[in-house]
Design a protein around this motif. Structure first.
Motif, PDB file in Angstrom:
ATOM      1  N   GLY A  42      -6.900 -18.820  31.503  1.00  0.00           N
ATOM      2  CA  GLY A  42      -6.236 -20.092  31.208  1.00  0.00           C
ATOM      3  C   GLY A  42      -5.388 -19.919  29.961  1.00  0.00           C
ATOM      4  O   GLY A  42      -5.894 -19.935  28.845  1.00  0.00           O
ATOM      5  N   VAL A  45      -3.608 -24.448  29.060  1.00  0.00           N
ATOM      6  CA  VAL A  45      -4.405 -25.325  29.918  1.00  0.00           C
ATOM      7  C   VAL A  45      -4.817 -26.568  29.141  1.00  0.00           C
ATOM      8  O   VAL A  45      -5.280 -26.454  28.014  1.00  0.00           O
ATOM      9  N   ASN A  48      -8.165 -26.968  27.355  1.00  0.00           N
ATOM     10  CA  ASN A  48      -8.368 -26.173  26.147  1.00  0.00           C
ATOM     11  C   ASN A  48      -7.467 -26.701  25.040  1.00  0.00           C
ATOM     12  O   ASN A  48      -7.055 -25.983  24.145  1.00  0.00           O
ATOM     13  N   ARG A 228       0.954 -26.080  32.807  1.00  0.00           N
ATOM     14  CA  ARG A 228      -0.322 -25.366  32.884  1.00  0.00           C
ATOM     15  C   ARG A 228       0.009 -23.957  33.382  1.00  0.00           C
ATOM     16  O   ARG A 228       0.679 -23.807  34.406  1.00  0.00           O
ATOM     17  N   HIS A 272     -15.179 -20.658  33.115  1.00  0.00           N
ATOM     18  CA  HIS A 272     -14.268 -21.776  33.407  1.00  0.00           C
ATOM     19  C   HIS A 272     -13.926 -21.877  34.889  1.00  0.00           C
ATOM     20  O   HIS A 272     -12.850 -22.365  35.233  1.00  0.00           O
ATOM     21  N   HIS A 275     -12.439 -24.929  36.374  1.00  0.00           N
ATOM     22  CA  HIS A 275     -11.047 -25.235  36.079  1.00  0.00           C
ATOM     23  C   HIS A 275     -10.077 -24.293  36.786  1.00  0.00           C
ATOM     24  O   HIS A 275      -8.864 -24.368  36.574  1.00  0.00           O
ATOM     25  N   TYR A 277     -10.074 -20.820  36.560  1.00  0.00           N
ATOM     26  CA  TYR A 277      -9.850 -19.518  35.931  1.00  0.00           C
ATOM     27  C   TYR A 277     -11.169 -19.017  35.361  1.00  0.00           C
ATOM     28  O   TYR A 277     -12.155 -19.758  35.293  1.00  0.00           O
ATOM     29  N   CYS A 280     -10.766 -18.664  29.090  1.00  0.00           N
ATOM     30  CA  CYS A 280      -9.620 -19.253  28.403  1.00  0.00           C
ATOM     31  C   CYS A 280      -9.108 -18.209  27.410  1.00  0.00           C
ATOM     32  O   CYS A 280      -9.694 -17.139  27.266  1.00  0.00           O
ATOM     33  N   SER A 281      -8.031 -18.516  26.718  1.00  0.00           N
ATOM     34  CA  SER A 281      -7.431 -17.509  25.844  1.00  0.00           C
ATOM     35  C   SER A 281      -7.856 -17.683  24.387  1.00  0.00           C
ATOM     36  O   SER A 281      -7.379 -16.970  23.516  1.00  0.00           O
TER      37      SER A 281
END
Ligand SMILES: [Zn+2]
Length: 469
Positions: A42, A45, A48, A228, A272, A275, A277, A280-281
């Protein structure tokens, strides 16, 4: 971003305590993150809290567009433009400054999402593009068919005065040329539009930072309602990208080898997945910034552990690592409650005193403390003056992490917060591993009869008995 100082020690301690349970396994296709050895990240997103109104990006080879199977890119057509801005398909106001587009939804901007249909039913992008060039329009794509539209209107009524009006779809995006500001493509499909750089080139994207970073793999883009972006790439490439941002390049090679195994394990939890993915990053999972700070030596270290991850009973572990341990790790039960995770127990660890995060202190006056607690949403039920904060219990598995905290006000309201991670979040402090102490400004009568205010932690009563404040 966390700078890992003590991860090798953590791994060592965990392995020593549980020699039969934890193992490093070689990944097979079925074990890896996603289907096959791919990771879905993500990148921008909304869940996040990364609000991206315009995705501004460059690739000197141009772009390929198409669809995603979840882990593979399916190419349908190419754009030769090397700088594009992708906005949600809504009325928008977009500005370009120094090659970067910014903007927001606006009914008085320069992109109207309503158009007039010129012709439809094209099965290829090139046929539609030729027709668009002849009519002064642009191509609209719905994921399977192409049509030609023209005009730029802010309402359906306005567009209808000039022909058959088209309207934007929820989730759709519009692609503008960063050079000319002209609309290149309107995407009206229901699933995310996928794209990547032409000739296997990485894509430079401005996410929410002022530094445009280069990202490998391919991307799925949609609007919900802001932009997104999910970045899909090979697991091994992802591990290489994360390394420098999480451990840097100064640790010993063996420390970084051990760490690369953890980095590879983290996305296998699919934290995640709800969502769409795997990771997240941000530091919620692991800091991922594409090729930013990627390092050739780290790349070869990752190659030396290729496919290896930490497993418990044959399955990837819930893999957590920390910046600083404060002398002990926290059991999973004390951290979040719930079922005990056998390999996430409290372990006493050598404290790294060089780490600025290894101990911390917050000091408040009574008034500051009252204001601070009232500023924290977790304590919004406390409407009176804050009178007392008490550690009711700590980790039943032996560490000093706080597992139950109470805060009382002058009206008799009490807020209880349970488990170390929620307590840390409620208080906005660096960890759930803390103690509380109170001092008081007490009048001290000196030998010469003068009185001064001193910090005191307790008092002696008339019977000579000591009481702590
Ligand atoms: Zn995360």
């Amino acid at each position: 971003m966390r700078h890992i100082k003590s991860i090798a020690l953590l791994l060592l301690c965990v392995s020593l305590l549980l020699p039969l349970m934890l193992s490093v396994q070689k990944e097979t296709k079925a074990d890896a993150a996603g289907e096959g050895n791919f990771v879905r990240i993500g990148l921008a997103v909304p869940e996040n809290s990364s609000t991206l109104r315009v995705a501004s990006m460059n690739c000197d080879a141009g772009f390929r567009f198409g669809s995603s199977t979840g882990n593979a890119f399916v190419s349908r057509f190419e754009l030769s433009e090397t700088g594009i801005a992708i906005i949600p398909d809504r009325n928008y106001s977009v500005q370009v400054n120094n090659g970067r587009a910014t903007g927001r939804a606006s009914d008085s901007g320069n992109y109207g999402a309503y158009h007039v249909l010129v012709s439809g039913g094209y099965s290829s992008y090139s046929a539609a593009k030729s027709a668009a060039a002849a009519s002064g329009g642009f191509v609209a794509y719905d994921g399977s068919c192409y049509e030609v539209r023209k005009g730029n209107y802010f309402s359906k009524e306005e567009a209808a005065k000039n022909g058959t009006a088209t309207e934007p779809v929820s989730g759709g995006v519009a692609i503008l040329d960063l050079q000319t500001g002209k609309l290149l493509l309107e995407y009206t499909g229901t699933s995310a539009l996928a794209f990547c750089g032409k000739n296997e080139r990485d894509v430079l994207i401005y996410t929410n930072s002022d530094v445009q970073k280069s990202y490998p793999g391919f991307f799925e883009i949609s609007s919900v309602p802001n932009i997104r972006i999910i970045n899909v790439l090979e697991l091994e490439t992802y591990v290489k990208c994360v390394m420098a941002n999480e451990i840097g390049t100064n640790q010993t090679k063996e420390t970084r080898r051990a760490f690369s195994v953890l980095v590879r394990t983290v996305p296998m939890e699919h934290k995640h997945s709800a969502h769409g993915y795997d990771v997240c990053s941000s530091s919620c999972c692991q800091a991922y910034m594409g090729n930013y700070r990627r390092d050739a030596e780290n790349d070869s270290i990752v190659d030396s552990t290729k496919g290896e991850y930490v497993a418990y009973r044959g399955k990837p572990i819930v893999c957590l690592y920390h910046n600083s341990n404060g002398g002990t790790s926290c059991s999973s039960v004390a951290a979040w409650g719930g079922e005990e995770i056998p390999y996430l127990v409290s372990v006493a660890l050598p404290e790294n005193e060089n780490n600025p995060g290894s101990s911390w202190q917050k000091v408040f006056t009574k008034e500051e403390f009252n204001d601070y607690i009232h500023s924290r949403s977790a304590f919004s039920a406390l409407t009176g003056t804050i009178e007392e904060m008490t550690i009711e219990s700590t980790d039943p598995y032996g560490s000093s992490y706080v597992t139950l905290l109470s805060v009382k006000d002058s009206k008799g309201n009490v807020v209880y917060t349970e488990n170390a991670m929620p307590i840390r979040g409620a208080l906005g402090v660096q960890s759930g591993n803390f103690t509380l102490s109170y001092t008081m400004n007490a009048p001290i009568v000196n030998a010469d009869g003068t009185v001064t205010q001193e910090q005191a932690e307790g008092y002696v009563d008339a019977q000579g008995e000591y009481h702590a404040f």
